[in-house]
Design an enzyme around this catalytic site. Sequence first.
Site, PDB file in Angstrom:
ATOM      1  N   PRO A   1       8.738  -0.555  10.374  1.00  0.00           N
ATOM      2  CG  PRO A   1      10.910  -0.877   9.570  1.00  0.00           C
ATOM      3  CD  PRO A   1      10.112  -0.849  10.832  1.00  0.00           C
TER       4      PRO A   1
ATOM      5  CB  SER B   1       2.560  -8.749   7.102  1.00  0.00           C
ATOM      6  OG  SER B   1       3.429  -9.862   7.301  1.00  0.00           O
TER       7      SER B   1
ATOM      8  CG  ASP C   1       7.303 -13.785   9.904  1.00  0.00           C
ATOM      9  OD1 ASP C   1       8.088 -14.736   9.986  1.00  0.00           O
ATOM     10  OD2 ASP C   1       7.490 -12.834   9.137  1.00  0.00           O
TER      11      ASP C   1
HETATM   12  N1  LIG Z   1       1.245  -0.293   9.857  1.00  0.00           N
HETATM   13  C1  LIG Z   1       0.586  -0.978   8.923  1.00  0.00           C
HETATM   14  N2  LIG Z   1      -0.659  -0.587   8.556  1.00  0.00           N
HETATM   15  C2  LIG Z   1      -1.347  -1.284   7.627  1.00  0.00           C
HETATM   16  N3  LIG Z   1      -0.874  -2.385   6.974  1.00  0.00           N
HETATM   17  C3  LIG Z   1       0.363  -2.801   7.295  1.00  0.00           C
HETATM   18  C4  LIG Z   1       1.160  -2.134   8.277  1.00  0.00           C
HETATM   19  N4  LIG Z   1       2.357  -2.788   8.359  1.00  0.00           N
HETATM   20  C5  LIG Z   1       2.307  -3.808   7.476  1.00  0.00           C
HETATM   21  N5  LIG Z   1       1.124  -3.811   6.833  1.00  0.00           N
HETATM   22  C6  LIG Z   1       0.712  -4.769   5.789  1.00  0.00           C
HETATM   23  O1  LIG Z   1       1.760  -5.725   5.625  1.00  0.00           O
HETATM   24  C7  LIG Z   1       2.360  -5.596   4.326  1.00  0.00           C
HETATM   25  C8  LIG Z   1       3.862  -5.792   4.424  1.00  0.00           C
HETATM   26  O2  LIG Z   1       4.026  -7.160   4.738  1.00  0.00           O
HETATM   27  P1  LIG Z   1       5.283  -7.999   4.193  1.00  0.00           P
HETATM   28  O3  LIG Z   1       5.136  -9.374   4.747  1.00  0.00           O
HETATM   29  O4  LIG Z   1       5.432  -7.819   2.746  1.00  0.00           O
HETATM   30  O5  LIG Z   1       6.523  -7.271   4.885  1.00  0.00           O
HETATM   31  P2  LIG Z   1       6.998  -7.406   6.396  1.00  0.00           P
HETATM   32  O6  LIG Z   1       6.024  -8.237   7.190  1.00  0.00           O
HETATM   33  O7  LIG Z   1       7.271  -6.037   6.888  1.00  0.00           O
HETATM   34  O8  LIG Z   1       8.372  -8.189   6.247  1.00  0.00           O
HETATM   35  P3  LIG Z   1       8.655  -9.766   6.531  1.00  0.00           P
HETATM   36  O9  LIG Z   1       7.385 -10.489   6.202  1.00  0.00           O
HETATM   37  O10 LIG Z   1       9.783 -10.112   5.631  1.00  0.00           O
HETATM   38  O11 LIG Z   1       9.009  -9.842   7.980  1.00  0.00           O
HETATM   39  C9  LIG Z   1       2.004  -4.197   3.868  1.00  0.00           C
HETATM   40  O12 LIG Z   1       2.016  -4.142   2.434  1.00  0.00           O
HETATM   41  C10 LIG Z   1       0.593  -4.054   4.441  1.00  0.00           C
HETATM   42  O13 LIG Z   1      -0.360  -4.736   3.635  1.00  0.00           O
HETATM   43  C1  LIG Z   2      10.624 -15.298   4.167  1.00  0.00           C
HETATM   44  C2  LIG Z   2       9.888 -15.861   5.345  1.00  0.00           C
HETATM   45  O1  LIG Z   2      10.515 -17.074   5.778  1.00  0.00           O
HETATM   46  C3  LIG Z   2       9.944 -14.908   6.508  1.00  0.00           C
HETATM   47  C4  LIG Z   2       9.374 -13.559   6.272  1.00  0.00           C
HETATM   48  O2  LIG Z   2       9.502 -12.761   7.446  1.00  0.00           O
HETATM   49  C5  LIG Z   2       8.436 -16.144   4.927  1.00  0.00           C
HETATM   50  C6  LIG Z   2       7.688 -17.002   5.946  1.00  0.00           C
HETATM   51  O3  LIG Z   2       8.323 -17.664   6.785  1.00  0.00           O
HETATM   52  O4  LIG Z   2       6.447 -16.986   5.870  1.00  0.00           O
HETATM   53 MG   LIG Z   3       5.419 -10.182   6.588  1.00  0.00          MG
END
Ligand SMILES: Nc1ncnc2c1ncn2[C@@H]1O[C@H](COP(=O)(O)OP(=O)(O)OP(=O)(O)O)[C@@H](O)[C@H]1O
Ligand SMILES: C[C@@](O)(CCO)CC(=O)[O-]
Ligand SMILES: [Mg+2]
Length: 307
Positions: free
Chosen positions: A89, A97, A140
Amino acid sequence: MITCSAPGKVYLFGEHAVVYGESAICCAVELRTKVSVEKSDENEIIIESILGRTGLDHDTHPYVSYVIEKMRRFADIKGVRIIIESELPVGSGLGSSAAVTVASIQALNHLYECGLSLEGIAKTAHEIEKMVQGNASPTDTYVSTMGGVVMIPQRKKLDLINCPIVVGNTHKFSSTKELVGNVAKLRSDFPSVIEPILYNIGQMSILAEKLVSEGDYKTIGKLMNINQGLLDAIGVGSAELSSLVYAARGSGAISAKITGAGGGGCMVALAGENNAEDIARAIENAGGEAIITNNTKEGVRLESLHG
Ligand SMILES: Nc1ncnc2c1ncn2[C@@H]1O[C@H](COP(=O)(O)OP(=O)(O)OP(=O)(O)O)[C@@H](O)[C@H]1O
Ligand SMILES: C[C@@](O)(CCO)CC(=O)[O-]
Ligand SMILES: [Mg+2]
């Protein structure tokens, strides 16, 4: 078409604290993002994903657009078509990301035979997360590249987590860039309060390193639950996340806490011998979507060279 994939991740300890150099323990999970690439004749950039079909577009596809621009340092990328499919998701704390960035780099690395090493992929991907988010730890992107269970900033591989992992998704979008910014503001406003909290989160990662190797999940669980309380203290919790955390704990989870940026997105629970289904049911009854998954040693990988 060349297809590569990269895993998402969950934090056992250390999100947000790791941005300030404290230790974190993060594990790759069996939920992956697949990126397929092929050269296009019309010298056109095409990026297709759940977010839409665009060209180079830093609003809709910031991470992938930076990947193309960065990879132009290693290859003459004129026309390319990039198709993204994901089990992760978006904006939910599971490293979507990082997974899309790492898989995109590796796919272009193969397509244009750039010769980037895994370390090079992780470094480039981390640079891109920092460019998009303003600040980012290497966690990450390193875990998505290397797989397994990793201690950051030590970049130390730990034993795999030998119990089921239950993820609960609140389905509330949360932007890592925004949450990291909020914590930075709180830390700047109250350094003598926030810095010790971040330090203590890091200390739990250091205590947990030995516990992971011993498989002492009961004690790991106690520390994870303390970590959850400290994440609430720095303002990255939410009512929805707390509801799923307490539902998971109430159904017998060893531990339950936010994973990733928080604010929305997902929480993670460690399940005992046979109660992953019970925990998942409790999360669903509390209004979340439950995903039962496992730790994986598989980082970024080539899925296919044509098709
Ligand atoms: N399947 C996808 N297709 C295209 N872009 C994506 C996709 N998944 C993630 N992204 C990109 O990554 C962004 C989300 O990244 P974000 O770091 O905010 O959340 P996350 O990586 O899911 O959570 P976290 O960083 O807390 O683990 C989206 O807004 C988009 O730009
Ligand atoms: C919130 C955070 O610690 C984790 C996001 O998945 C940001 C980062 O480490 O870049
Ligand atoms: Mg992220």
